[in-house]
Design an enzyme around this catalytic site. Structure first.
Site, PDB file in Angstrom:
ATOM      1  N   MET A  38     -11.473  -6.021   5.504  1.00 32.47           N
ATOM      2  CA  MET A  38     -10.722  -5.016   6.254  1.00 32.47           C
ATOM      3  C   MET A  38     -10.409  -5.580   7.639  1.00 32.47           C
ATOM      4  O   MET A  38     -11.324  -5.914   8.391  1.00 32.47           O
ATOM      5  CB  MET A  38     -11.547  -3.724   6.408  1.00 32.47           C
TER       6      MET A  38
ATOM      7  N   MET B  45      -8.858   8.292   0.353  1.00 27.18           N
ATOM      8  CA  MET B  45      -9.692   8.645   1.512  1.00 27.18           C
ATOM      9  C   MET B  45     -10.181  10.081   1.382  1.00 27.18           C
ATOM     10  O   MET B  45      -9.393  10.966   1.034  1.00 27.18           O
ATOM     11  CB  MET B  45      -8.864   8.526   2.794  1.00 27.18           C
TER      12      MET B  45
ATOM     13  N   GLY C  16      -8.907   4.015   7.358  1.00 29.76           N
ATOM     14  CA  GLY C  16      -8.614   5.428   7.583  1.00 29.76           C
ATOM     15  C   GLY C  16      -7.145   5.725   7.816  1.00 29.76           C
ATOM     16  O   GLY C  16      -6.675   6.818   7.522  1.00 29.76           O
ATOM     17  N   PHE C  17      -6.431   4.758   8.367  1.00 30.01           N
ATOM     18  CA  PHE C  17      -5.030   5.019   8.699  1.00 30.01           C
ATOM     19  C   PHE C  17      -4.176   3.772   8.482  1.00 30.01           C
ATOM     20  O   PHE C  17      -4.642   2.650   8.726  1.00 30.01           O
ATOM     21  CB  PHE C  17      -4.902   5.449  10.169  1.00 30.01           C
TER      22      PHE C  17
ATOM     23  N   SER D  51       0.846  -1.196   0.000  1.00 33.23           N
ATOM     24  CA  SER D  51       0.000   0.000   0.000  1.00 33.23           C
ATOM     25  C   SER D  51       0.876   1.238   0.000  1.00 33.23           C
ATOM     26  O   SER D  51       1.640   1.476   0.944  1.00 33.23           O
ATOM     27  CB  SER D  51      -0.904   0.018   1.239  1.00 33.23           C
TER      28      SER D  51
ATOM     29  N   GLY E 136      -0.709   1.583   9.631  1.00 34.12           N
ATOM     30  CA  GLY E 136       0.002   1.347  10.885  1.00 34.12           C
ATOM     31  C   GLY E 136      -0.843   0.922  12.066  1.00 34.12           C
ATOM     32  O   GLY E 136      -0.395   1.012  13.211  1.00 34.12           O
TER      33      GLY E 136
ATOM     34  N   MET F  46     -12.138   4.712  -0.274  1.00 35.62           N
ATOM     35  CA  MET F  46     -12.775   4.986   1.025  1.00 35.62           C
ATOM     36  C   MET F  46     -13.392   6.367   0.935  1.00 35.62           C
ATOM     37  O   MET F  46     -12.947   7.322   1.579  1.00 35.62           O
ATOM     38  CB  MET F  46     -11.720   4.886   2.145  1.00 35.62           C
TER      39      MET F  46
ATOM     40  N   ASP G 271      -4.792   3.709  -1.695  1.00 33.90           N
ATOM     41  CA  ASP G 271      -5.842   4.019  -0.721  1.00 33.90           C
ATOM     42  C   ASP G 271      -6.339   5.446  -0.863  1.00 33.90           C
ATOM     43  O   ASP G 271      -5.648   6.392  -0.495  1.00 33.90           O
ATOM     44  CB  ASP G 271      -5.285   3.836   0.702  1.00 33.90           C
TER      45      ASP G 271
ATOM     46  N   HIS H 287      -1.313  -1.186  -4.129  1.00 30.59           N
ATOM     47  CA  HIS H 287      -2.584  -0.862  -3.487  1.00 30.59           C
ATOM     48  C   HIS H 287      -2.641   0.647  -3.255  1.00 30.59           C
ATOM     49  O   HIS H 287      -1.728   1.236  -2.667  1.00 30.59           O
ATOM     50  CB  HIS H 287      -2.678  -1.634  -2.174  1.00 30.59           C
TER      51      HIS H 287
ATOM     52  N   ASP I  54      -6.609  -6.501   4.232  1.00 32.22           N
ATOM     53  CA  ASP I  54      -5.986  -5.178   4.302  1.00 32.22           C
ATOM     54  C   ASP I  54      -6.054  -4.639   5.719  1.00 32.22           C
ATOM     55  O   ASP I  54      -7.139  -4.452   6.275  1.00 32.22           O
ATOM     56  CB  ASP I  54      -6.760  -4.246   3.341  1.00 32.22           C
ATOM     57  N   GLY I  55      -4.871  -4.367   6.300  1.00 33.53           N
ATOM     58  CA  GLY I  55      -4.810  -3.720   7.608  1.00 33.53           C
ATOM     59  C   GLY I  55      -4.016  -4.528   8.623  1.00 33.53           C
ATOM     60  O   GLY I  55      -4.415  -5.618   9.015  1.00 33.53           O
ATOM     61  N   GLY I  56      -2.859  -3.998   9.007  1.00 34.70           N
ATOM     62  CA  GLY I  56      -2.059  -4.647  10.040  1.00 34.70           C
ATOM     63  C   GLY I  56      -1.431  -5.960   9.617  1.00 34.70           C
ATOM     64  O   GLY I  56      -1.073  -6.781  10.463  1.00 34.70           O
TER      65      GLY I  56
ATOM     66  N   HIS J 235      -8.459   1.282  -3.731  1.00 35.58           N
ATOM     67  CA  HIS J 235      -9.394   1.064  -2.623  1.00 35.58           C
ATOM     68  C   HIS J 235     -10.039   2.404  -2.305  1.00 35.58           C
ATOM     69  O   HIS J 235      -9.400   3.300  -1.766  1.00 35.58           O
ATOM     70  CB  HIS J 235      -8.579   0.509  -1.430  1.00 35.58           C
TER      71      HIS J 235
HETATM   72  C1  DX5 Z   1      -6.318   1.484   5.807  1.00 37.89           C
HETATM   73  C2  DX5 Z   1      -5.883   1.204   4.383  1.00 37.89           C
HETATM   74  C3  DX5 Z   1      -4.772   0.241   4.281  1.00 37.89           C
HETATM   75  C4  DX5 Z   1      -3.477   0.698   4.902  1.00 37.89           C
HETATM   76  C5  DX5 Z   1      -2.774  -0.526   5.381  1.00 37.89           C
HETATM   77  O1  DX5 Z   1      -7.443   2.283   5.784  1.00 37.89           O
HETATM   78  O2  DX5 Z   1      -6.955   0.689   3.634  1.00 37.89           O
HETATM   79  O3  DX5 Z   1      -4.552  -0.177   2.933  1.00 37.89           O
HETATM   80  O4  DX5 Z   1      -2.643   1.395   4.034  1.00 37.89           O
HETATM   81  O5  DX5 Z   1      -1.674  -0.130   6.113  1.00 37.89           O
HETATM   82  P1  DX5 Z   1      -0.988  -1.090   7.158  1.00 37.89           P
HETATM   83  O6  DX5 Z   1      -0.456  -2.284   6.402  1.00 37.89           O
HETATM   84  O7  DX5 Z   1       0.096  -0.246   7.727  1.00 37.89           O
HETATM   85  O8  DX5 Z   1      -2.003  -1.489   8.174  1.00 37.89           O
HETATM   86 ZN    ZN Z   2      -6.545  -0.239   1.614  1.00 39.08          ZN
END
Ligand code: DX5
Ligand code: ZN
Length: 224
Positions: free
Chosen positions: A143, A43, A148-149, A16, A151, A74, A41, A39, A181-183, A72
């Site tokens: 998800m 927002m 939204g963020f 991402s 990390g 959002m 993102d 990827h 996606d996420g963490g 993606h």
């Molecule tokens: C969160 C995004 C993710 C994000 C993942 O809203 O959709 O794609 O960039 O970042 P990490 O891998 O750091 O959780």
């Molecule tokens: Zn994403």
């Protein structure tokens, strides 16, 4: 499942760019050129409590990389912008079930634009919301954080959601990708793939302090 157990499928990696150094976007994309997808993102500060970037950054990424551009969205009412994102270089467009009352129409519109259609949902939304769409999509995104963020920490209950969706897709004979996606990092990548994922998104774990190439390599090692 033990760390040595064989994984059920070859998995695609989708770094991402949200976590990359935007002052060096082309270099960052070059560093992950051996990945499968990029990827992207988007927002809007309304659907999620953060603003990232939009069409010009996607267009720049498209010019700088041959990776499949996996966008993606959002954003609220994404159908307003599908055509623009397709024109800016998206190969795949993923929309949230919570972002429009007309999710099925949004999926149809993506397909009409000749792009891969993806659907996703927030961690608090019941999986049932995806059921009516499964036959008409190329990708389902689970998800594993609240969007939204970058990390954030992987929500453990996501594994069960991935397993359920894997079962639904297999039972219906669907070949849609199951993206997570996420963490996602080298510590949980195996578990996520064992649960049924076919595409892993990873931002902060790839674009870490020792460079994206090393980050990508760590993920690959974990999946060997
Ligand atoms: C969160 C995004 C993710 C994000 C993942 O809203 O959709 O794609 O960039 O970042 P990490 O891998 O750091 O959780
Ligand atoms: Zn994403």
């Amino acid at each position: 499942m033990s760390a040595e157990a064989e994984l059920p499928r070859r998995v695609k990696l989708a770094p991402s760019i949200l976590s990359c150094d935007f002052a060096h976007l082309a270099d960052e994309l070059q560093a992950v050129a051996s990945a499968d997808w990029a990827h992207v993102d988007v927002m809007d500060g309304a659907f999620v409590p953060n603003i990232s970037f939009g069409l010009p950054i996607l267009a720049a990424a498209r010019r700088a990389s041959n990776l499949l551009m996996d966008v993606h969205l959002m954003i609220e009412r994404p159908e307003r912008y599908l055509k623009d994102f397709a024109a800016a270089g998206a190969d795949s467009l993923t929309v949230h079930v919570e972002s429009t009352p007309h999710i099925h129409r949004a999926v149809q519109q993506i397909r009409e634009l000749g792009k891969r259609a993806g659907v996703t949902l927030n961690p608090g939304t019941p999986l049932e919301a995806l059921r009516p769409l499964l036959a008409d999509v190329d990708l389902v995104l689970v998800m594993s954080v609240n969007p939204g963020f970058g990390g954030q920490k992987f929500i453990p209950g996501s594994l069960e959601r991935i397993r359920t969706l894997r079962r639904w897709l297999d039972e219906s004979g669907s070949e849609a990708e199951l993206q997570v996606d996420g963490g996602v990092s080298s510590t949980n990548a195996r578990a996520v793939v064992s649960a049924g994922a076919s595409v892993l998104v990873s931002g902060s774990a790839v674009f870490g302090k020792d460079g994206a190439q090393a980050g990508l390599e760590r993920l690959r090692e974990a999946l060997k």
